[in-house]
Scaffold this motif. Structure first.
Motif, short mmCIF file in Angstrom:
data_model
loop_
_atom_site.label_atom_id
_atom_site.label_comp_id
_atom_site.label_asym_id
_atom_site.label_seq_id
_atom_site.Cartn_x
_atom_site.Cartn_y
_atom_site.Cartn_z
N UNK A 73 81.52 48.23 32.10
CA UNK A 73 80.24 48.19 31.37
C UNK A 73 80.34 48.59 29.91
N UNK A 74 81.47 49.18 29.51
CA UNK A 74 81.63 49.55 28.10
C UNK A 74 82.05 48.32 27.29
N UNK A 78 76.84 52.76 19.08
CA UNK A 78 77.33 54.05 19.58
C UNK A 78 76.35 54.64 20.60
N UNK A 79 75.08 54.48 20.34
CA UNK A 79 74.07 55.03 21.27
C UNK A 79 74.18 54.35 22.63
N UNK A 80 74.31 53.02 22.63
CA UNK A 80 74.43 52.28 23.90
C UNK A 80 75.73 52.64 24.61
N UNK A 81 76.80 52.71 23.85
CA UNK A 81 78.12 53.03 24.40
C UNK A 81 78.10 54.42 25.04
N UNK A 108 78.67 55.24 28.96
CA UNK A 108 79.78 56.10 29.36
C UNK A 108 79.25 57.35 30.06
N UNK A 109 78.17 57.92 29.53
CA UNK A 109 77.57 59.11 30.15
C UNK A 109 77.10 58.84 31.56
N UNK A 110 76.47 57.68 31.78
CA UNK A 110 75.99 57.32 33.13
C UNK A 110 77.17 57.14 34.08
N UNK A 111 78.25 56.52 33.57
CA UNK A 111 79.45 56.30 34.38
C UNK A 111 80.08 57.63 34.77
N UNK A 112 80.24 58.52 33.78
CA UNK A 112 80.84 59.84 34.03
C UNK A 112 79.99 60.63 35.03
N UNK A 113 78.68 60.58 34.87
CA UNK A 113 77.77 61.32 35.76
C UNK A 113 77.91 60.83 37.20
N UNK A 114 77.98 59.50 37.38
CA UNK A 114 78.07 58.93 38.73
C UNK A 114 79.40 59.27 39.39
#
Length: 299
Positions: free
Chosen positions: A272-273, A279-282, A286-292
């Motif tokens: 998804x990256x 930068x905000x979207x990226x 990435x934050x959502x991916x790391x959290x999951x």
């Protein structure tokens, strides 16, 4: 008194919730990783430009505010990344000092041709020099991968024996090796191969000295909690899982059922990256991916 860095790193890797980011795509897998990131092969014209481009991608991931030691325990680097800088600091030092993320180094030189249903690692004649460089740069551990495609007892014994032989060489340098005998998720004999491999790993673990600590990086098993016995071995710091081609959602669902196993994802982390994202979207993606992945690894 503060712990020395490697004792602090060992504590973090063995005791803390989180997962390990696999950022170690090497020459062969780099074009695929860049394509997933939205960069076509036409965007670079030689290896040097390709490695510059992938380093920019990895730098964007590592410097993102979403990428911190709160959820990411460690990161596996390719040698080319180890030799480069992130924001003016050598990559391994940046990871630990700026992010509190433990640095690991991929040390294998790729896979030999398939024989007996497996691919062992190619010879590593320069391994000693590479390990010395890793130690000098503050790296904590290493990673090396073999592949098991069929439930061939001889082939699997060869893979595991080679992994542990090299692991002992790595332990002798004061590093913690991640032993990765990957079972192909598409193998028609996946469960049988896992059973043979588990027995071979157990045999090799029982032959280690008390101070030879290792980690295991294994394919998500066909039977939940199949590697629990390996996790409980005194020489095993942690058992981590590769995504192996599963989508992030599928890999997270399986790892959540395997208690104590944590993720060490590559494709599934970067899914998804895109180079085209702001930068905000990226950072959000990435934050959502790391959290999951973090949530799945906490079970």
């Amino acid at each position: 008194m503060a712990l020395p860095a490697n004792a602090e790193m060992l504590k973090k890797v063995s005791d803390t919730d989180g997962f390990i980011a696999a950022l170690d795509q090497s020459g062969g897998s780099t074009p695929k990783a860049l394509l997933q990131y939205g960069v076509a092969e036409s965007a670079y014209s030689n290896d040097e430009e390709m490695f510059d481009t992938v380093h920019a991608m990895r730098t964007r991931i590592i410097t993102s505010p979403a990428f911190t030691g709160d959820k990411v325990l460690g990161a596996i680097l390719f040698e080319n990344t180890l030799d480069r800088q992130i924001e003016g600091k050598m990559s391994a030092a940046y990871l630990w000092e700026n992010k509190q993320v433990v640095p690991f180094l991929k040390v294998d030189k790729g896979l030999a041709d398939e024989a007996n249903g497996v691919q062992v690692m190619k010879p590593m004649p320069e391994l000693d020099a590479l390990l010395d460089k890793a130690v000098a740069q503050g790296v904590f551990g290493t990673k090396m991968r073999s592949v098991i495609k069929l439930a061939n007892p001889q082939g699997i014994a060869d893979v595991v024996a080679q992994q542990f032989e090299v692991a002992k060489q790595i332990c002798a340098k004061g590093l913690v090796p991640i032993v990765e005998p990957e079972v192909d998720i598409h193998s028609p004999e996946k469960a049988q191969a896992e059973a043979i491999m588990r027995d071979e790993i157990q045999k090799q673990l029982d032959g280690l000295a008390d101070d030879e600590l290792i980690m295991l990086k294994l394919t998500l098993p066909s039977e939940d909690n199949f590697y629990k016995v390996l996790m409980e071995h005194k020489n095993v710091v942690r058992v981590v899982a590769l995504s192996g081609g599963y989508s992030r959602d599928d890999a997270n669902a399986i790892i959540a059922r395997n208690h104590g196993m944590i993720a060490s994802f590559s494709r599934a982390l970067a899914q998804g990256l895109s180079a085209q994202q702001s930068d905000a979207e990226f950072n959000q993606m990435l934050g959502d991916s790391i959290e999951a992945i973090f949530a799945a690894s906490r079970t």
